[in-house]
Write an enzyme that holds these catalytic residues in place. Structure first.
Site, PDB file in Angstrom:
ATOM      1  N   HIS A 102      67.964  43.169  58.407  1.00 56.75           N
ATOM      2  CA  HIS A 102      67.763  44.103  57.480  1.00 56.75           C
ATOM      3  C   HIS A 102      66.243  43.793  56.879  1.00 56.75           C
ATOM      4  O   HIS A 102      65.461  45.079  56.699  1.00 56.75           O
ATOM      5  CB  HIS A 102      68.542  44.006  56.239  1.00 56.75           C
ATOM      6  CG  HIS A 102      68.431  44.688  54.917  1.00 56.75           C
ATOM      7  ND1 HIS A 102      68.737  45.932  54.564  1.00 56.75           N
ATOM      8  CD2 HIS A 102      67.429  44.366  53.725  1.00 56.75           C
ATOM      9  CE1 HIS A 102      68.228  46.384  53.719  1.00 56.75           C
ATOM     10  NE2 HIS A 102      67.517  45.373  52.894  1.00 56.75           N
ATOM     11  N   GLU A 103      65.809  42.917  56.713  1.00 58.85           N
ATOM     12  CA  GLU A 103      64.352  42.499  56.543  1.00 58.85           C
ATOM     13  C   GLU A 103      63.308  42.986  57.605  1.00 58.85           C
ATOM     14  O   GLU A 103      62.559  43.552  57.136  1.00 58.85           O
ATOM     15  CB  GLU A 103      64.037  41.067  55.986  1.00 58.85           C
ATOM     16  CG  GLU A 103      64.900  40.414  55.067  1.00 58.85           C
ATOM     17  CD  GLU A 103      64.971  41.368  53.611  1.00 58.85           C
ATOM     18  OE1 GLU A 103      63.793  41.984  53.414  1.00 58.85           O
ATOM     19  OE2 GLU A 103      65.927  41.435  52.655  1.00 58.85           O
ATOM     20  N   HIS A 106      62.762  46.523  56.980  1.00 59.02           N
ATOM     21  CA  HIS A 106      61.574  47.013  56.171  1.00 59.02           C
ATOM     22  C   HIS A 106      60.347  46.757  57.219  1.00 59.02           C
ATOM     23  O   HIS A 106      59.203  47.487  56.774  1.00 59.02           O
ATOM     24  CB  HIS A 106      61.698  45.837  55.057  1.00 59.02           C
ATOM     25  CG  HIS A 106      62.629  46.193  53.973  1.00 59.02           C
ATOM     26  ND1 HIS A 106      62.906  47.472  53.406  1.00 59.02           N
ATOM     27  CD2 HIS A 106      63.695  45.476  53.363  1.00 59.02           C
ATOM     28  CE1 HIS A 106      63.979  47.462  52.647  1.00 59.02           C
ATOM     29  NE2 HIS A 106      64.335  46.399  52.565  1.00 59.02           N
TER      30      HIS A 106
END
Length: 240
Positions: A102-103, A106
């Site tokens: 998920h990070e 980004h």
């Protein structure tokens, strides 16, 4: 009861709903994260190893740091760094791999110049700045009105404070689609790179969906408190 009183009662009900929703959302992320933290991915890859694997295969120009805490993971666009909590960095669990991916979602948004990500960064900066002025301005506005002096000044100050608080609502509104998109990117990344099998992917998806619900809860809470403050402002500044 007049319309303002009814609206006030409704706002109280909405706050209760928002609080309950927030509690449910937080319980969901805690439950799913804990559940899938106990299930080790069959490939045995840790969060730190996944980070290196994604960087290599997605050609991302970022640095990776292991930081203290639990679920303190975040991407910092200022120095292009993916910061992973030590718990997820050293774990080979489905939860850890989902959060790390998920990070990196980004990081992909930033590298690709994803417009909602850029907008969110700008809005959050502005919101952080103006939020510091919110309480002093609203306090002055109420004092002017309660003292029956400077009524126009008080009204203007309260209006400014309301606009400032709206920035918090806008920041939450801008954050939600960015977080959802990052999770979608994470799932595609885990699937494309063959990191998790179908069953494990479903577990990671549950963790990320639960995390997304906490952002929905934050947006809902910001909205109902904005509505409540708006009603207070109307009550204070309206002519009797």
């Amino acid at each position: 009861m007049d319309a303002i009183t009814i609206a006030y009662i409704v706002s109280c009900g909405l706050i209760l709903v928002a609080v309950i929703f927030g509690i449910v959302a937080q319980s969901s992320i805690d439950s799913n994260y804990r559940k899938f933290s106990k299930i080790i991915a069959k490939n045995g890859m840790t969060g730190g190893e996944l980070a290196s694997y994604i960087m290599k295969n997605k050609t991302l120009n970022v640095t990776v740091n292991s930081i203290k805490g639990r679920l303190t993971d975040y991407y910092d666009p200022r120095n292009k760094s993916v910061n992973i909590s030590s718990e997820n960095f050293n774990s080979a669990s489905i939860s850890a791999l989902g959060v790390v991916a998920h990070e990196f979602g980004h990081a992909m948004q930033d590298q690709e110049g994803y417009k909602p990500f850029k907008i969110r960064q700008t809005v959050v900066k502005v919101s952080g700045f103006v939020s510091k002025a919110f309480f002093p301005i609203v306090l002055l506005g109420f004092l002017f009105n309660f003292a029956y002096i400077g009524g126009i000044i008080g009204t203007v100050l309260i209006g400014c404070a309301l606009a400032f608080y709206a920035s918090t609502l806008i920041a939450n509104l801008a954050t939600l689609p960015v977080e959802i998109d990052a999770s979608k990117r994470a799932m595609r990344c885990l699937e494309d790179l063959g990191v998790l099998n179908n069953e494990e992917l479903e577990g990671a998806r549950k963790v990320l969906k639960s995390a997304a619900m906490t952002y929905v809860a934050s947006l809902l809470m910001a909205f109902v408190y904005f509505l409540r403050f708006l009603l207070y402002a109307i009550l204070i500044t309206r002519d009797d």
